[in-house]
Design a protein around this motif. Sequence first.
Motif, mmCIF file in Angstrom:
data_model
loop_
_atom_site.group_PDB
_atom_site.id
_atom_site.type_symbol
_atom_site.label_atom_id
_atom_site.label_comp_id
_atom_site.label_asym_id
_atom_site.label_seq_id
_atom_site.Cartn_x
_atom_site.Cartn_y
_atom_site.Cartn_z
ATOM 1 N N VAL A 92 41.462 48.960 50.477
ATOM 2 C CA VAL A 92 42.255 49.995 49.812
ATOM 3 C C VAL A 92 43.544 50.203 50.605
ATOM 4 C CG1 VAL A 92 42.346 52.429 49.192
ATOM 5 C CG2 VAL A 92 40.248 51.135 48.818
ATOM 6 N N GLU A 93 44.666 50.069 49.927
ATOM 7 C CA GLU A 93 45.957 50.253 50.605
ATOM 8 C C GLU A 93 46.887 51.061 49.706
ATOM 9 O OE1 GLU A 93 47.667 46.464 51.614
ATOM 10 O OE2 GLU A 93 45.814 45.817 52.604
ATOM 11 N N ASP A 94 47.434 52.139 50.247
ATOM 12 C CA ASP A 94 48.445 52.940 49.540
ATOM 13 C C ASP A 94 48.019 53.320 48.125
ATOM 14 O OD1 ASP A 94 50.009 52.575 51.807
ATOM 15 O OD2 ASP A 94 50.932 50.741 50.994
ATOM 16 N N GLY A 95 46.780 53.787 48.006
ATOM 17 C CA GLY A 95 46.326 54.249 46.701
ATOM 18 C C GLY A 95 46.029 53.136 45.707
ATOM 19 N N VAL A 96 45.956 51.899 46.224
ATOM 20 C CA VAL A 96 45.687 50.767 45.334
ATOM 21 C C VAL A 96 44.479 49.994 45.866
ATOM 22 C CG1 VAL A 96 46.576 48.520 44.564
ATOM 23 C CG2 VAL A 96 48.081 50.526 44.576
ATOM 24 N N LEU A 97 43.637 49.498 44.950
ATOM 25 C CA LEU A 97 42.535 48.624 45.339
ATOM 26 C C LEU A 97 43.148 47.232 45.537
ATOM 27 C CD1 LEU A 97 39.588 48.185 45.913
ATOM 28 C CD2 LEU A 97 39.152 47.995 43.478
ATOM 29 N N ALA A 98 43.609 46.983 46.764
ATOM 30 C CA ALA A 98 44.433 45.803 47.021
ATOM 31 C C ALA A 98 43.656 44.509 46.850
ATOM 32 C CB ALA A 98 45.022 45.897 48.427
ATOM 33 N N ASP A 99 42.396 44.515 47.301
ATOM 34 C CA ASP A 99 41.621 43.273 47.185
ATOM 35 C C ASP A 99 40.136 43.622 47.073
ATOM 36 O OD1 ASP A 99 41.120 40.616 46.941
ATOM 37 O OD2 ASP A 99 41.778 40.043 48.968
ATOM 38 N N ILE A 100 39.385 42.728 46.448
ATOM 39 C CA ILE A 100 37.944 42.939 46.289
ATOM 40 C C ILE A 100 37.262 41.582 46.229
ATOM 41 C CG2 ILE A 100 38.214 43.095 43.767
ATOM 42 C CD1 ILE A 100 35.777 45.043 43.799
ATOM 43 N N LYS A 101 36.113 41.477 46.873
ATOM 44 C CA LYS A 101 35.310 40.259 46.753
ATOM 45 C C LYS A 101 33.844 40.625 46.552
ATOM 46 C CE LYS A 101 38.073 36.618 48.891
ATOM 47 N NZ LYS A 101 38.581 36.163 47.584
ATOM 48 N N ILE A 102 33.160 39.700 45.881
ATOM 49 C CA ILE A 102 31.765 39.927 45.493
ATOM 50 C C ILE A 102 30.897 38.825 46.098
ATOM 51 C CG2 ILE A 102 30.150 40.158 43.570
ATOM 52 C CD1 ILE A 102 32.352 42.206 43.294
ATOM 53 N N MET B 277 34.258 42.733 36.601
ATOM 54 C CA MET B 277 34.712 43.964 37.239
ATOM 55 C C MET B 277 35.784 43.659 38.284
ATOM 56 S SD MET B 277 32.541 46.606 39.634
ATOM 57 C CE MET B 277 32.569 45.533 41.087
ATOM 58 N N SER B 278 35.531 42.646 39.110
ATOM 59 C CA SER B 278 36.481 42.345 40.183
ATOM 60 C C SER B 278 37.842 41.967 39.601
ATOM 61 C CB SER B 278 35.932 41.225 41.069
ATOM 62 O OG SER B 278 35.935 39.986 40.374
ATOM 63 N N ALA B 279 37.800 41.189 38.516
ATOM 64 C CA ALA B 279 39.066 40.786 37.892
ATOM 65 C C ALA B 279 39.785 41.994 37.299
ATOM 66 C CB ALA B 279 38.800 39.742 36.810
ATOM 67 N N ALA B 280 39.014 42.949 36.781
ATOM 68 C CA ALA B 280 39.609 44.101 36.096
ATOM 69 C C ALA B 280 40.194 45.125 37.058
ATOM 70 C CB ALA B 280 38.571 44.765 35.194
ATOM 71 N N VAL B 281 39.595 45.269 38.257
ATOM 72 C CA VAL B 281 40.036 46.354 39.139
ATOM 73 C C VAL B 281 40.984 45.894 40.236
ATOM 74 C CG1 VAL B 281 37.920 47.678 38.741
ATOM 75 C CG2 VAL B 281 38.060 46.140 40.729
ATOM 76 N N LYS B 282 41.037 44.607 40.480
ATOM 77 C CA LYS B 282 41.850 44.104 41.600
ATOM 78 C C LYS B 282 43.327 44.417 41.376
ATOM 79 C CE LYS B 282 42.704 39.895 44.232
ATOM 80 N NZ LYS B 282 42.282 38.496 44.428
ATOM 81 N N GLY B 283 43.928 45.050 42.372
ATOM 82 C CA GLY B 283 45.353 45.363 42.300
ATOM 83 C C GLY B 283 45.669 46.633 41.524
ATOM 84 N N LYS B 284 44.636 47.328 41.055
ATOM 85 C CA LYS B 284 44.860 48.531 40.228
ATOM 86 C C LYS B 284 44.928 49.797 41.100
ATOM 87 C CE LYS B 284 44.780 47.068 35.858
ATOM 88 N NZ LYS B 284 44.030 45.861 35.803
ATOM 89 N N PRO B 285 45.720 50.781 40.673
ATOM 90 C CA PRO B 285 45.712 52.083 41.367
ATOM 91 C C PRO B 285 44.294 52.679 41.309
ATOM 92 C CG PRO B 285 47.526 51.949 39.791
ATOM 93 C CD PRO B 285 46.671 50.754 39.556
ATOM 94 N N LEU B 286 43.954 53.418 42.352
ATOM 95 C CA LEU B 286 42.580 53.898 42.474
ATOM 96 C C LEU B 286 42.163 54.829 41.345
ATOM 97 C CD1 LEU B 286 42.567 54.421 46.322
ATOM 98 C CD2 LEU B 286 41.389 52.618 45.030
#
Lengths: 165, 420
Positions: free
Chosen positions: A50-60, A75-84
């Motif tokens: 999590v960086e600056d209010g954004v889900l910067a990266d995610i791995k499963i 889910m990972s594709a949908a939330v990656k890079g999105k504001p929290l």
Amino acid sequence: MPGLEDLYREIILDHYRSPRNRGELESPPAVRVEGFNPLCGDEIVVTLDVEDGVLADIKIAGTGCSISQSSASLMSAAVKGKPLDQVRGLIATFKGMMSIHESTLPSNGAGGEPVEAPEPEAIDVDALGELAALQGVVKFPVRIKCATLSWNTLTQGLDEVGVPA
Amino acid sequence: MAELTPATTEPSLDAATLAKDFPLLAREVHGRRITYLDSAASSQRPTAVLDAMREYDETTHANVHRGVYSIAEEATRRFEAARANVGRFIGAPHPAREIVFTKNATEALNLVAHAWGRTHLQRGDVVVLTEMEHHANIVPWHMLAAERGIELRWLPIDDDGRLVLDDLDRVLDGAKVLGITCMSNVLGTLNPVAELSAAAHAAGAVVVADACQSVPHLPTDVTALGVDLLAFSAHKMLGPTGIGVLWGRESLLESLPPFLGGGEMILDVRKDGFTPNDIPWRFEAGTPPITEAIGLGAAVDYLDAVGMEAVRAHEIALTGYALGALGDRFGDDIRIFGPPEAEARGGVISFAFRDIHPHDISQILDEYGVCVRAGHHCAKPLMRRLGVNATARASLALYNDEHDVDSLVEALDAAGRFFA
């Protein structure tokens, strides 16, 4: 009676065969959360940055059935890079699509009568994009926990980071 | 188990004829005749059992051990007759005194850990369990370990799912309890219970056997097995849910304090204390599962009429057929857990198929009317030993035949194509 095609949509099989964002981020600094499905013994590991209010990266990581694996991948594709706040909103919408509260589901292998899918108007399926392919899971109540495993694990991770619900 | 029935080339019972006694097996799922291959989880009930329960409810029901009126007396007599029948079925030396009715086998094993364990186990005492135990014969001991600091020690298995006994004397050294399943609910392995009981007794340990999978499928003689306590469940042996059985050696049961407290388990209650009842009622607080006991008695009668030797011979033949059919059709695509020889195992066949998750296998099979279990089968330590999270499991019973196995093979083939 719902058919297999309701459950195993082509998008789901695609994400099952070629999961996106597989692996683990280095933790720390990433937050690492494990989720378990006591019904089938499936385990999932979600790592997130999590960086600056954004889900910067995610791995499963972890193992599971086609439904849990594809749901995690989608889910990972949908939330990656999105504001929290959008991530939280998406989680709420997805869980809304899963319609019946998990707490009312049998957790120990028991079945149940298939329930009707929720009315399309009840949730904003369009906002879900490819995730809408998982809508058919609702007709197979025992499998709902498979579909929500990664989402609950992500929620736990956001809670740990202190992201407002 | 040491006392195996020799294999026969011809099944000595006609499964297709027996299947007609089981109303549920006539139903269809997804437009196909049901293929029920989950009897290790719960078996179906023959009309004889269903009728016996209904007849009792319609003609005789009253609470037991209380009323002096006619039907209460009759109900008590029939309830106690069912108890004695169950005891006789497993070769209990004192059938009327050694059979304790519980809610299920899990409660029976908890009763043992609670009543025997709390009386006899202290900090540092050792309980030996096998790696293939069901959670019901693990968790009660874990709970006791947390409470009083006993040590759990494990008998390992080899890659064929057999117990490794090379180090048995060392593992049993100083042990107070040996907890062992007669037949694994995952691997089908039949354990050498008589041999293990002798070794455990030589080491001074009490033997607690989980017989849930063996009592429904092969002849049982508690004296020949040499165990001290033995638990099993009615609903896996053609009987109803809601009733389990604990058999205990008479002298051992007599030495045990009560488990749950309440009515039925007392001789006297005063303001300053109580006097527990005689065995077996000492362990049966409250109104017992009466109708269920009648049903269990009828299930025992049904199994007796078929003959447990015939059941065992049938299941060896059918297990051999299934192992052969699955291996022939799928070769290296299927990994079957447990001993490869049908004579060394029961009709529980757990497998991994390609890299398809057991949940997905079970889901596709359901489309073909084939009911198999997918999951960890309440044996997570064993799953870890096997290196899997879950398995698919097909389990056979006296009403299954080669046609059922063929349906399983065809449905598995379809699952393979679906996820190709």
